[in-house]
Design a protein around this motif. Structure first.
Motif: not given
Lengths: 226, 260
Positions: A160-166, A202-207, B68-78
């Motif tokens: 959340g803080m990584i995303l918030g830093s934007s 995505i790379v940063v948060t997942h890493t 597809l739904a998993t990708l959608y959720i994962g994308l917009f939550r990251s």
């Protein structure tokens, strides 16, 4: 349809890769710094939040509610644009990290409070029977369990803080979002620039999630519980 | 209300002037709040609808739809909300070759953002209902749609309500981001009032504190509503609804990005 003829040119991003990489570093730096500061503060504050002094309890609760229910962007604006009018001037990085820390601390206190209520009261009683002081009980008995219970939720908070830093980029910090916007406005390749930014996030948060889980597994193996 | 503003710079003669200046801007502040509330309301309405659909798909049995739904959720939550707002305001017009007004771009971005979090909650709530309910309904001869409509969703709704309210609060707070693309809502109002009178020291801070307080009042009231429903749900279902999450962590499900 027009988008059927849109030609992607990811090639224009190639010459910007040092900037993008540095931006990713800035994002990580800001959020990790803010997290590292707010972690010990909130670990201490949660015992005040659940302590025996009523006034202190209320004060911490008020702090938590204020910073959980106000937008991060508004807090950034108050620190960066508002405070200079009463002669408190801070740089962009200081403001950004401070705003993230203030918010993150509030969220972490709430997470720890929830986890604290999951620890059986018998732990306190047993420690008291063994003659341990309150401080020693908290430090050696309660906090290790607290960390274990709240571990996944705290990991979410890091994300959340990584995303918030934007949001702090709006006061002129070159993080991923800001740099991708600048690249977009320079080349008019907004689509490619924002897609690159999304990939970086995505790379940063997942890493970070992966590392968090890895460390968690190690810790759990050492402690042998949960 | 004016009392709070006068205390911004105690001992400063200007603070009294500042408070009266801020009072004269009250209609502007209220209009900003109203615009923010409307924007958030529309975004939540669209986002929840989309989120329920994606969430049901995510919990369903059709494999490729579920992916597809998993990708959608994962994308917009990251990715952060600001990037979604930027994408919908700066990038989509290039893609579709027409001018996207600020309001539509803002609503789209917030709705998509809200829907990803809602979908995750809907999925979690559907999965929290014991499989016996579904089996019993099918034994009684209900169709799959009927089971979902009359058995699963009514129960899932009760479980989903408290976390859904926190998503509404999150969407409300993050709606402040659309001021960056120039949509004139509450945050933009605060910034504008600050800039009208930059010479007046207390107004600069005061205007921002006022909008912060307005956000706080709405968000905090919503969170009280959420707490009310949470205690009611807990009384109804017992605490086992809350423990399912922690059990999921123990059996090795991914704890990160999945937990709300």
């Amino acid at each position: 349809l027009y988008f059927a003829v849109y030609q992607f040119h990811f090639g224009v991003l190639i010459k910007f890769w040092p900037e993008l990489l540095r931006a990713a570093g800035t994002t990580v730096l800001i959020s990790v710094t803010a997290f590292a500061i707010s972690m010990p503060i909130s670990l201490g504050a949660v015992f005040l939040r659940c302590g025996k002094h009523r006034l202190v309890r209320i004060l911490v609760a008020v702090y938590v509610e204020i910073f959980r229910n106000t937008p991060l962007l508004v807090i950034v604006y108050v620190l960066y644009f508002g405070l200079p009018s009463i002669n408190v001037v801070m740089g962009a990085y200081t403001c950004g990290i401070l705003a993230l820390t203030l918010c993150g601390t509030a969220y972490l206190i709430e997470i720890f409070r929830g986890s604290l209520s999951a620890i059986p009261i018998g732990q306190y009683h047993a420690a008291a029977t063994l003659g341990m002081t309150r401080f020693r009980t908290n430090a050696t008995i309660i906090i290790p369990q607290l960390m274990r219970i709240s571990y996944p939720a705290v990991g979410n908070q890091v994300n959340g803080m990584i995303l918030g830093s934007s949001l702090v980029s709006v006061i002129g910090i070159n993080d991923i979002t800001q740099v991708s916007y600048l690249i977009g406005s320079e080349t008019f390749r907004y689509i490619e620039a924002f897609m690159a930014a999304a990939v970086l996030y995505i790379v940063v948060t997942h890493t970070v999630s992966y590392l968090w889980r890895l460390v968690g597994r190690r810790l759990r193996r050492g402690m042998g519980v949960l | 209300v004016a009392l709070g503003w006068t205390t911004i710079a105690p001992g400063n003669g200007r603070s009294v002037i500042a408070s009266s200046v801020l009072v004269s801007y009250t209609p502007l502040f209220l209009k900003g709040l109203w615009v923010t509330l409307k924007l958030t309301g529309v975004a939540i309405l669209l986002g929840s609808t989309l989120g329920v659909i994606v969430g049901i798909v995510r919990a369903s049995g059709v494999k490729w739809l579920r992916v597809l739904a998993t990708l959608y959720i994962g994308l917009f939550r990251s990715i952060p909300i600001l990037l979604i707002v930027f994408f919908s305001y700066f990038a989509l017009p290039i893609f579709f070759n027409f001018n996207f007004p600020q309001y539509e771009a803002a609503v789209l971005a917030l709705a998509v953002y809200c829907s990803a979090y809602m979908a995750e909650i809907v999925r979690g709530s559907i999965n929290a209902i014991s499989p016996g309910q579904k089996e019993a309904a099918q034994v009684l001869g209900l169709s799959r749609i009927g089971t979902l409509r009359y058995i699963i969703l009514p129960q899932a709704f009760v479980i989903a309500l408290p976390p859904a309210i926190s998503v509404c609060i999150m969407t409300f707070k993050d709606s402040s981001v659309v001021s960056i693309i120039g949509y004139f809502e509450l945050t933009a109002t605060g910034l504008a009032i600050r800039e009208i009178d930059p010479g007046n020291e207390a107004t600069a801070l005061g205007a921002l504190l006022v909008i912060g307080a307005m956000y706080f009042v709405i968000a905090y009231s919503l969170s009280l509503v959420g707490t009310f429903f949470e205690t009611r749900t807990r009384r109804k279902f017992g605490s086992n609804v809350l423990t399912t999450k922690r059990k999921a962590f123990r059996v090795g499900a991914r704890p990160m990005l999945e937990d709300v």
